[in-house]
Design a protein around this motif. Structure first.
Motif, PDB file in Angstrom:
ATOM      1  N   TYR A 101      52.005  48.136  30.964  1.00  0.00           N
ATOM      2  CA  TYR A 101      52.020  46.700  31.182  1.00  0.00           C
ATOM      3  C   TYR A 101      52.381  45.992  29.882  1.00  0.00           C
ATOM      4  N   HIS A 148      54.014  40.298  27.202  1.00  0.00           N
ATOM      5  CA  HIS A 148      55.107  39.350  27.041  1.00  0.00           C
ATOM      6  C   HIS A 148      55.925  39.225  28.322  1.00  0.00           C
ATOM      7  N   ARG A 149      56.179  40.367  28.964  1.00  0.00           N
ATOM      8  CA  ARG A 149      57.000  40.337  30.181  1.00  0.00           C
ATOM      9  C   ARG A 149      56.158  40.098  31.433  1.00  0.00           C
ATOM     10  N   LYS A 150      54.870  40.177  31.306  1.00  0.00           N
ATOM     11  CA  LYS A 150      53.947  39.980  32.421  1.00  0.00           C
ATOM     12  C   LYS A 150      54.236  40.924  33.583  1.00  0.00           C
ATOM     13  N   ARG A 151      54.557  42.170  33.229  1.00  0.00           N
ATOM     14  CA  ARG A 151      54.710  43.199  34.252  1.00  0.00           C
ATOM     15  C   ARG A 151      54.779  44.556  33.554  1.00  0.00           C
ATOM     16  N   LYS A 152      54.606  45.597  34.332  1.00  0.00           N
ATOM     17  CA  LYS A 152      54.849  46.928  33.793  1.00  0.00           C
ATOM     18  C   LYS A 152      56.337  47.036  33.487  1.00  0.00           C
ATOM     19  N   VAL A 176      59.919  41.180  43.111  1.00  0.00           N
ATOM     20  CA  VAL A 176      59.505  42.556  42.832  1.00  0.00           C
ATOM     21  C   VAL A 176      60.031  43.073  41.503  1.00  0.00           C
ATOM     22  N   ASP A 177      60.712  42.210  40.719  1.00  0.00           N
ATOM     23  CA  ASP A 177      61.123  42.713  39.401  1.00  0.00           C
ATOM     24  C   ASP A 177      61.041  41.672  38.286  1.00  0.00           C
ATOM     25  N   GLU A 222      58.689  38.437  36.176  1.00  0.00           N
ATOM     26  CA  GLU A 222      57.330  38.271  35.648  1.00  0.00           C
ATOM     27  C   GLU A 222      56.312  38.302  36.779  1.00  0.00           C
ATOM     28  N   TRP A 223      55.202  38.926  36.545  1.00  0.00           N
ATOM     29  CA  TRP A 223      54.084  39.014  37.483  1.00  0.00           C
ATOM     30  C   TRP A 223      54.403  39.817  38.739  1.00  0.00           C
ATOM     31  N   SER A 224      55.485  40.580  38.722  1.00  0.00           N
ATOM     32  CA  SER A 224      55.856  41.290  39.945  1.00  0.00           C
ATOM     33  C   SER A 224      54.941  42.476  40.253  1.00  0.00           C
ATOM     34  N   ASP A 225      54.202  42.974  39.268  1.00  0.00           N
ATOM     35  CA  ASP A 225      53.310  44.116  39.557  1.00  0.00           C
ATOM     36  C   ASP A 225      52.392  43.812  40.736  1.00  0.00           C
ATOM     37  N   ARG A 274      54.384  43.829  44.003  1.00  0.00           N
ATOM     38  CA  ARG A 274      54.726  45.202  44.393  1.00  0.00           C
ATOM     39  C   ARG A 274      53.511  45.903  44.980  1.00  0.00           C
TER      40      ARG A 274
END
Lengths: 538, 538
Positions: free
Chosen positions: A366, A369-373, B232-233, B235-238, B241
């Motif tokens: 995770y 900065h990108r706020k995602r994995k 799904v890709d 910011e905050w997409s985790d 998904r």
């Protein structure tokens, strides 16, 4: 039921027997003509879906022309020369006239590449390809074996990093035009230097962009930081794909370029079964099979995604290498860069150790900065798949004041950074002037001739850095001073302490070339240990 | 530096010991509470990035609740039950209470699937899961071994195809809710029938959609026919998904569903290194390894792209099968359908022959309708990778009047179409009622309770078919008559000529099951010859 598209080179191309083929993609037009400035014109006939063409013996190399689309005149999107700038007519040029003397040239093996990134306009006092030629002996002495030239496609005015190019096939006039570039490549090959050309296939610059007048080059299905995405998978995308693929082929075939650096490919949004890059790779390989030359495709991308560098037969796009900005970010944080913006995700020592070991720092974790994995593991890819650097045009120039490490870090730290890059199991890249610790910044500069656009860029740049006002005012990108202040100061190379830094770089490069462990690094043998508390990495 | 997200099931889930875990993804909220209708409430604590959770023994199965997000009440996006409709509170239900009796059940082997698509609301007079159960013996007699249930997620009102669902985890109340679906699946398994559930992960319906109140479920980076794409890709997409992956897992784990049919996956725009579908496949496989069950993922898509059905280790997404509409289009043009719209690309005999041979009709050729080259070769994929049909809910219902082939083609042609599907080397699918040539149409119907939306749909539908006014008026999708007129007329099965058609289908299916060449088709042995002039294919 089905119509196979026969690939045709767009624009005006000379066939060597006094005739030219004129070919243009304009799928929704009713009438297309090619019009010389001298008054002569020819009507084009519909060719494969969306295309128009005519063969004539009435056009000479050097003639100026425009296309007339349903009555409206416009320069050629595949123009190879714009001698009067982006708003002027296109110029037909026979690219095969150049007398090459590099028949014995063989591209440097990718894993041996030691790359030197340069910007034609500011690299030398002349700001031209001919200027670069004057420095080739110097570059040979330094020890690099590949120069990477920032984009040279025609842009508005005379000063630009190159990413605002609007005629992807045209070599910028003030740099020396197509023949100037051919001459430079030929000279490089004489000196044993490979040439990487930076090309932009993910967007087109803002001033002088005529593509929209010809057809749906862009789609509103996807958005990018530069607006609507280039249309490579929607209706009429065949013509757009072919436009960029033929562009890549032209650089290899007519300019003997050794590798292309494809700008920001993450912004090429392609859901086709065959990604544009994979198709480009196949076509480039087919050309190579024909000519016996070796050509590389290198991507810049803000993605830790091995699909790009995986072979096509494994579902990848077959790119030969990619930049890894994360090595840079980790290295800079390790050397004291404060953890703001995209640096916030990195730890000084452990992130750098991770990049040495795994190439990508983020390979599934995770990212705050990108706020995602972000990312995927890069196991099994050779070190030559990755290009690393301690600075480059973007990392320097995207700072408000465009400071190089020369102005930010101690002398010893600069040397440590150079060493960190040069002993990495990846391909090293320098940014022009870093080898003598050039004090001049490399700032963002443009020379738009459209006053509204110029003002918008000026204001935008100020706004972008408004939060940094304590550190000073953002330089005016439109000012010629900004450009001149970004030029290299060659007189410094022979003055101390710069001379010593140059000697240090020379020795580092020589070390990498002569030491087998550095020269042919095997990533599977790399073991990296880090101790954040003791600030150690070994 | 890195935080691993531990997957948590969203919503309220019972752990079997009197406690529930309440989990919700709301990344940009300051305070999240779960509030029972009886007044009790609990504050949730921040969990992994963007998530909130609490464990409590104060919630009972059957309790009604809402979340309070920074003070604003909203039903649960992962609600499993909405007993008062999309605008009412959510209902906590212990999905593990159901007493299963299918311990001996083993999923039908994919290559043996003979699929029957049905719509719960119009399949039986009851319009419920219990109604379907009454017809299982009939379906066994017909010979099919898998039913595919059109989407059952909670939608506005009582009448909908299912693609306007707004609570992907909630089983529609008027169909029988979660326990009704569990009961149906259990009964199917008793009868040897596998259950495919149609699920929609590419968009959320227009009325009662609360997802946007919780977080960035959508992104404006990509556009789809249904508006902004599911995020799904970006910011905050985790969290997004995980929301859809957990949904897929729930159907397999808590409902014993055998396969999911993923709606319109071409509209899931994912440039992550691991596509959502590939990640879903890995997670479903992991569940299967745990439970010993077999689960399939089947995609509907308007793409001839083998990446979706290629194994993950070859860079694919690992889907088990996909629909091929092109077989349908070719078959319909071969049976006299006029070449308008998407049919314009197809030739009566040669296109059908191509689909028999190559699955995809377009596998790289230029398509006039799509205005680009389309598709990629599907060599090496087994016939069980492809699902074919002579009609389905879309192909019937997207006609202005929703006519089935029963109203469009001769009796003999209907039989020929059935045979063409059943002898194909692919997996055959029927649409409910086609086996007795049901004369009722299957029309587009909705029951939005928002008057503005209802009017917009009504007007939109009229407009869509304005050019067809000579053929009649588009039926009013909001009218209950439209829904009732789309119901099956079961009394016909025992009346001639429908009874004969039923017997014909029965025999066709039996033939496919008993004949090894039809039952286990080897695509590499398929040879198809076509003669357009003589209207022959063999």
């Amino acid at each position: 039921m089905t119509t196979e598209i026969q690939p045709a080179v767009p624009g005006i191309r000379f066939n060597g027997s006094g005739e030219v083929t004129v070919h243009v993609w304009a799928p929704e037009k009713k009438k297309v003509e090619v019009c010389l400035e001298n008054g002569k014109s020819w009507e084009l006939s519909p060719a494969e879906p969306g295309c128009w063409s005519v063969v004539t013996d009435g056009i000479r190399s050097g003639d100026l022309y425009r296309f007339r689309l349903d009555g409206k005149l416009s320069p050629d999107p595949a123009s190879v020369s714009q001698p009067e700038g982006v708003h002027g007519p296109s110029q037909a040029l026979d690219l095969n006239r150049f007398q090459w003397s590099d028949a014995g040239w063989k591209n440097v093996v990718l894993q041996d590449y030691i790359i030197y990134e340069l910007h034609t306009g500011t690299f030398t006092p002349e700001g031209t390809f001919a200027g670069i030629e004057q420095k080739l002996d110097y570059l040979v002495e330094l020890g690099i074996n590949a120069i990477e030239i920032m984009p040279v496609s025609q842009f508005a005015g005379g000063r630009n990093w190159g990413y605002d190019g609007v005629f992807p096939y045209a070599v910028h006039d003030t740099y020396g035009g197509p023949e100037g570039l051919q001459h430079l490549v030929d000279a490089c090959h004489q000196k044993g230097i490979a040439v990487i050309l930076d090309v932009v296939y993910n967007h087109i610059g803002p001033e002088g962009n005529v593509l929209g007048e010809y057809g749906p080059y862009f789609t509103d299905k996807y958005h990018t930081p530069w607006g609507n995405a280039v249309n490579v998978d929607d209706e009429w995308s065949d013509g757009v794909r072919e436009y960029f693929i033929q562009n890549a082929l032209m650089w290899f075939r007519e300019f003997h370029i050794d590798a292309l650096r494809l700008d920001a490919v993450h912004a090429i949004k392609d859901f086709s079964p065959k990604h544009l890059l994979a198709e480009m790779k196949e076509r480039v390989d087919a050309l190579a099979a024909e000519t016996g030359s070796v050509h590389y495709l290198i991507t810049e991308m803000d993605l830790n995604d091995t699909r790009f560098i995986s072979p096509i037969e494994k579902g990848g796009y077959g790119m030969d290498a990619q930049w890894i900005d994360e090595f840079h970010h980790a290295l800079r944080v390790a050397s004291g860069q404060s953890k703001t913006g995209y640096y916030s995700d990195f730890e000084p020592i452990t992130s750098l150790a991770k990049s040495y070991q795994d190439a990508y720092v983020f390979d599934g974790q995770y990212s705050d900065h990108r706020k995602r994995k972000f990312g995927i593991k890069a196991e099994g890819f050779p070190g030559s798949s990755f290009i690393v650097f301690s600075q480059n045009h973007d990392q320097v120039g995207n700072r408000m004041l465009g400071e190089r490490t020369s102005e930010l870090l101690s002398w010893e730290m600069q040397k440590l950074l150079a060493g960190a890059v040069m002993v990495s199991p990846f391909l090293p890249m320098l940014f022009m002037g870093e080898e003598w610790s050039e004090p001049h910044p490399f700032q963002y500069f443009v020379s738009h001739t459209d006053p509204e656009l110029a003002e918008a860029v000026r204001t935008g740049r100020k706004k972008e850095f408004a939060a940094f006002h304590l550190e000073g005012e953002a330089p005016d990108p439109m000012s010629e001073d900004t450009f001149n202040g970004s030029r290299l100061q060659w007189e410094l190379v022979n003055q101390e302490p710069h001379k010593s830094m140059f000697e240090y770089y020379k020795e580092l490069i020589a070390l990498r070339k002569s030491n087998p462990a550095l020269h042919t690094p095997d990533r599977s043998l790399v073991r990296v240990y880090a101790d954040e508390a003791r600030q150690l990495i070994w």
